[in-house]
Design a protein around this motif. Structure first.
Motif, PDB file in Angstrom:
ATOM      1  N   VAL A 213      50.653  -7.365  60.258  1.00  0.00           N
ATOM      2  CA  VAL A 213      51.622  -8.381  60.676  1.00  0.00           C
ATOM      3  C   VAL A 213      51.227  -9.746  60.114  1.00  0.00           C
ATOM      4  N   THR A 214      49.975 -10.096  60.260  1.00  0.00           N
ATOM      5  CA  THR A 214      49.503 -11.388  59.766  1.00  0.00           C
ATOM      6  C   THR A 214      49.645 -11.469  58.249  1.00  0.00           C
ATOM      7  N   ALA A 215      49.296 -10.389  57.555  1.00  0.00           N
ATOM      8  CA  ALA A 215      49.416 -10.382  56.094  1.00  0.00           C
ATOM      9  C   ALA A 215      50.870 -10.495  55.648  1.00  0.00           C
TER      10      ALA A 215
ATOM     11  N   SER B 145      50.587  -3.402  48.737  1.00  0.00           N
ATOM     12  CA  SER B 145      49.753  -3.219  47.549  1.00  0.00           C
ATOM     13  C   SER B 145      48.279  -3.404  47.881  1.00  0.00           C
ATOM     14  N   MET B 146      47.970  -4.467  48.591  1.00  0.00           N
ATOM     15  CA  MET B 146      46.581  -4.724  48.967  1.00  0.00           C
ATOM     16  C   MET B 146      46.064  -3.660  49.933  1.00  0.00           C
TER      17      MET B 146
ATOM     18  N   GLY C 224      42.061   3.859  37.029  1.00  0.00           N
ATOM     19  CA  GLY C 224      43.262   3.863  37.868  1.00  0.00           C
ATOM     20  C   GLY C 224      43.213   2.793  38.943  1.00  0.00           C
ATOM     21  N   ILE C 225      42.065   2.661  39.595  1.00  0.00           N
ATOM     22  CA  ILE C 225      41.916   1.620  40.620  1.00  0.00           C
ATOM     23  C   ILE C 225      42.022   0.239  39.987  1.00  0.00           C
ATOM     24  N   GLY C 226      41.412   0.069  38.819  1.00  0.00           N
ATOM     25  CA  GLY C 226      41.520  -1.203  38.090  1.00  0.00           C
ATOM     26  C   GLY C 226      42.961  -1.536  37.726  1.00  0.00           C
ATOM     27  N   MET C 227      43.718  -0.509  37.333  1.00  0.00           N
ATOM     28  CA  MET C 227      45.137  -0.729  37.001  1.00  0.00           C
ATOM     29  C   MET C 227      45.929  -1.140  38.246  1.00  0.00           C
ATOM     30  N   MET C 228      45.601  -0.530  39.380  1.00  0.00           N
ATOM     31  CA  MET C 228      46.291  -0.919  40.616  1.00  0.00           C
ATOM     32  C   MET C 228      45.993  -2.374  40.963  1.00  0.00           C
ATOM     33  N   ILE C 229      44.739  -2.768  40.828  1.00  0.00           N
ATOM     34  CA  ILE C 229      44.364  -4.154  41.109  1.00  0.00           C
ATOM     35  C   ILE C 229      45.083  -5.097  40.145  1.00  0.00           C
ATOM     36  N   SER C 230      45.161  -4.716  38.874  1.00  0.00           N
ATOM     37  CA  SER C 230      45.900  -5.518  37.893  1.00  0.00           C
ATOM     38  C   SER C 230      47.367  -5.631  38.278  1.00  0.00           C
ATOM     39  N   GLY C 231      47.922  -4.527  38.779  1.00  0.00           N
ATOM     40  CA  GLY C 231      49.312  -4.525  39.218  1.00  0.00           C
ATOM     41  C   GLY C 231      49.563  -5.510  40.350  1.00  0.00           C
ATOM     42  N   VAL C 232      48.602  -5.662  41.237  1.00  0.00           N
ATOM     43  CA  VAL C 232      48.747  -6.620  42.342  1.00  0.00           C
ATOM     44  C   VAL C 232      48.823  -8.036  41.792  1.00  0.00           C
TER      45      VAL C 232
END
Length: 141
Positions: A82-84, A95-96, A128-136
């Motif tokens: 909720v806060t986020a 995403s986060m 894959g995790i790096g790509m997700m972080i880049s996507g954010v």
């Protein structure tokens, strides 16, 4: 296939719950929304339990006390979501949330926490995790 469908259902419900809780918290407060959500979730789970059967209640004593605290994380999840959402919006929050889930899962599986089978993380998984972080970062703009 059944697992994939349940994962999609769970993901959709997390998003819907986050939006609903944010609207509730705007009217009555964040912890009040978390309390109301936990209560209604308890009622729904109880109704479903009554419909599908009692299960293995006798095995309750065999559950490790640490695992019994798992439900208490829901209050923190609700408050955090909720806060986020109020601060960064639904898309960025989800995403986060997914990245945090993946990161925690990697830590837990690579170390065998909570009785999980130890898993090695592959280079492809790290990419894959790096790509997700880049996507954010792209979503954040």
């Amino acid at each position: 296939m059944k697992g994939i469908l349940f994962a999609i259902l769970g993901g959709a419900c997390i998003t819907l719950q986050g939006i609903a809780n944010t609207r509730i918290s705007g009217s009555i407060g964040t912890w009040q929304a978390a309390t109301l959500t936990q209560f209604t979730g308890f009622i729904v789970a109880l109704i479903i339990l009554m419909c599908v059967g009692a299960g293995k209640w006798r095995e309750f004593q065999q559950v490790k006390p640490l695992y019994l605290a798992g439900g208490s994380f829901a209050a923190i999840i609700i408050f955090s979501n909720v806060t986020a959402i109020q601060q960064i919006g639904v898309t960025l929050m989800v995403s986060m949330l997914l990245i945090a889930q993946l990161g925690m899962t990697v830590i837990m599986e690579t170390n065998g926490f909570f009785g999980l089978k130890k898993q090695k993380i592959s280079g492809a998984q790290l990419i894959g995790i790096g790509m997700m972080i880049s996507g954010v970062f792209l979503l954040k703009g």
